[in-house]
Design an enzyme around this catalytic site. Structure first.
Site, PDB file in Angstrom:
ATOM      1  CE  LYS A 105      43.663  29.325  47.343  1.00 57.67           C
ATOM      2  NZ  LYS A 105      43.492  29.944  48.943  1.00 57.67           N
ATOM      3  CB  THR A 165      47.805  44.040  41.401  1.00 61.13           C
ATOM      4  OG1 THR A 165      46.400  44.754  40.841  1.00 61.13           O
ATOM      5  CG2 THR A 165      48.745  44.327  40.189  1.00 61.13           C
ATOM      6  CB  THR A 214      48.255  37.451  44.665  1.00 55.04           C
ATOM      7  OG1 THR A 214      48.571  37.865  46.085  1.00 55.04           O
ATOM      8  CG2 THR A 214      48.152  35.869  44.986  1.00 55.04           C
ATOM      9  N   GLY A 215      48.288  38.366  41.637  1.00 53.48           N
ATOM     10  CA  GLY A 215      47.704  38.074  40.255  1.00 53.48           C
ATOM     11  C   GLY A 215      49.176  37.761  39.439  1.00 53.48           C
ATOM     12  CD  GLU A 228      37.753  40.319  36.508  1.00 56.19           C
ATOM     13  OE1 GLU A 228      38.150  41.609  36.946  1.00 56.19           O
ATOM     14  OE2 GLU A 228      37.045  39.987  35.684  1.00 56.19           O
ATOM     15  CB  CYS A 264      37.852  44.944  43.678  1.00 54.90           C
ATOM     16  SG  CYS A 264      36.194  44.229  42.818  1.00 54.90           S
ATOM     17  CD  GLU A 268      42.676  47.483  46.139  1.00 57.09           C
ATOM     18  OE1 GLU A 268      43.840  46.544  46.062  1.00 57.09           O
ATOM     19  OE2 GLU A 268      41.537  47.110  45.727  1.00 57.09           O
TER      20      GLU A 268
END
Ligand code: NAD
Length: 476
Positions: free
Chosen positions: A171, A224, A226-227, A244, A278, A374
């Site tokens: 996706k 991060t 969403t992770g 990642e 990143c 970030e």
């Protein structure tokens, strides 16, 4: 596969058109230029079912056969790098030469990954028994990809997952699905139906995937925030995860650097892809002895380079990729201005599209948002330091730990500093380097698990241990 045909998904080796379409915007104009299919839950079910059906046949193939398929795919991508590159620039924004560069690099990456081997580890080989650890495919993999490197980061998942004998549903980001959809079409020629499925959709599709019981593993690259949601959702049925995630990478400039020799590379490592990387340098700690000289040099580069439409000759840097990111970065800039921080900016940028001037922030307070967050956009804080222990502590004082860099005229001294940085990767006198044979992993909230190299390949496998007696009868 043809670049002139409408964009379709690949499910079970065939075209799938989804339920309606999403507009895809060219970030250099801010205007829609194409439409991609919107998959719903039924399309996802069909893709997972196809991947599951294809799994036994694909995993049973000798690894040499899977290797051959990857080499074929690599060649086909390389042969169409220019066409992919043009589409990449339209949907992602990066200047054409660099877009073509990512496609070619991805083709190289697949071929290189195909050379990896799945080892059989022997942990005992005695008179009575042999213990072998095999690495079996983990099953059906969901690959969820962000918009900043939409092609290469998909390949980082697809190539090792396929080599290890898994099947996938890929996706892409809703902002950059087009190259991945064409990749799905291209791969049909090399893979049995169902081995690789590519579906596109809106914001709802990612959560549907992570909750879907048909996946054995989620391989995710993204933020991060969403992770954490991905991990929470995957925990419900203990799907394996590789995450990642974000980074706020520090580079430390020691006082003995040759400023003129390193400035261009440091600049590139911070602003490449308009800083939507990143592993970009996002905090630049400069020793006070060379601070002014390096700041002025970096500012001169910012004033020299051109920010513009990536499809036009002469654009060195493109726009931000999407409207939400553009608004976020503008907000950071406004806040920095309101706080009275000194902004050193590059040349003016086009008014239309998601363009932001390349910006250096002259020694802002450590606690300001431009340092702590970030940015994922072209705002680089330059931070002055005098004491080495103190700067290492400042560099490490982050919830992230993706990568970092140390720049010095003395390699041994730089290595000693690098060893003290709490990140998965540290570069000495260089940046943005990765290889298909080298594990890439974030520490702290930059991720869980590894991509690339043998450790990355093994993340797509499950160990299976065989206890094999040396005598033919069962023994007590
Ligand atoms: P994002 O987290 O918004 O989206 C990434 C992907 O996840 C997209 O495909 C998105 O549609 C999907 N998604 C969104 N919500 C989801 C949910 N709840 N469940 C499942 N999937 C969901 O990230 P982004 O803005 O596309 O990418 C930028 C971020 O990615 C930055 O933080 C950057 O540092 C990070 N990044 C990390 C690496 C790395 O290798 N560590 C590489 C590139 C980018």
């Amino acid at each position: 596969m043809d670049f002139d045909t409408p964009y379709v998904m690949t499910i079970d080796g065939r075209d799938a058109t989804g339920q309606g379409m999403i507009d895809i915007v060219n970030p250099a104009t801010g205007q829609p230029f194409a439409k991609a299919p919107r998959a719903d839950a039924a399309d996802l079910d069909a893709a997972v079912a196809a991947a599951r059906k294809a799994l036994p046949g694909w995993r049973a193939l000798p690894i040499e056969e899977r290797r051959k398929a990857l080499v074929g795919i690599s060649g086909a991508i390389a042969a169409r790098a220019e066409e992919f590159g043009r589409l990449f620039t339209q949907e992602q924004g990066r200047p054409l030469a660099m877009a073509i560069g990512e496609i070619k690099h991805a083709a190289y990456w697949i071929k290189a990954t195909s050379k990896l081997d799945l080892p059989v580890d022997v942990t005992e080989d005695s008179d009575t028994r042999r213990i072998e650890v095999h690495h079996e495919p983990v099953g059906v993999v969901a690959a969820i990809v962000p918009w900043n490197f939409p092609f290469l980061l998909a390949i980082w998942k697809i190539a090792p997952a396929l080599l290890a004998g898994n099947t996938l549903v890929v996706k892409p980001s809703p902002f950059t699905p087009l190259c991945s959809l064409k990749l799905g079409e291209l791969m049909r020629e090399f893979l049995p139906a169902g081995v690789l499925n590519v579906i596109s959709g809106g914001d709802e599709l990612g959560p549907l995937m992570t909750a879907h019981p048909g996946f054995n593993k989620i391989s995710f690259t993204g933020s991060t925030a969403t992770g954490k949601k991905v991990m929470e959702s995957a925990a419900r049925d203990l799907k394996r995860v590789t995450l990642e995630l974000g980074g706020n990478d520090a580079a430390i400039i020691l006082p003995d650097v040759d400023v003129d020799a390193v400035a261009e590379q440091i600049f590139f490592g911070a602003f490449y892809n308009s800083a939507q990387v990143c592993i970009a340098t996002k905090r630049l700690y400069i020793h006070e002895d060379v601070y002014d000289a390096l700041r002025d040099r970096l500012h001169a580069i910012a004033r020299r380079v051109t920010v513009g439409d990536g499809s036009q000759q002469g654009s060195d840097y493109g726009p931000l990729q999407n409207a939400p990111q553009y608004r976020r970065v503008l907000g950071l800039l406004e806040e920095a201005k309101a706080q009275g921080l000194t902004l050193l900016q590059g040349r003016d940028v086009p008014e239309q599209g998601y363009f932001v001037p390349l910006t250096l922030v002259d020694n802002p307070p450590e606690e300001s948002r431009v340092v702590q967050e970030e940015a994922f956009g072209p705002i680089l804080p330059l931070l002055k330091y005098s004491d080495l222990d103190e700067v290492i502590q400042r560099a490490n004082d982050s919830e992230y730990g993706l990568a970092g860099a140390v720049w010095s005229g003395d390699i041994d001294k730089a290595v000693a500093v690098a060893r003290r940085m709490e990140t998965g990767t540290v570069w000495i006198n260089q940046n943005l380097q990765n290889t298909p044979f080298t594990p890439f992993a974030g520490v702290k909230q930059s991720g869980i698990g590894v991509e690339n190299g043998l450790p990355g390949l093994l993340e797509f496998t499950q160990p299976k241990t065989l206890f094999i007696p040396k005598v033919s009868q069962a023994v007590e």
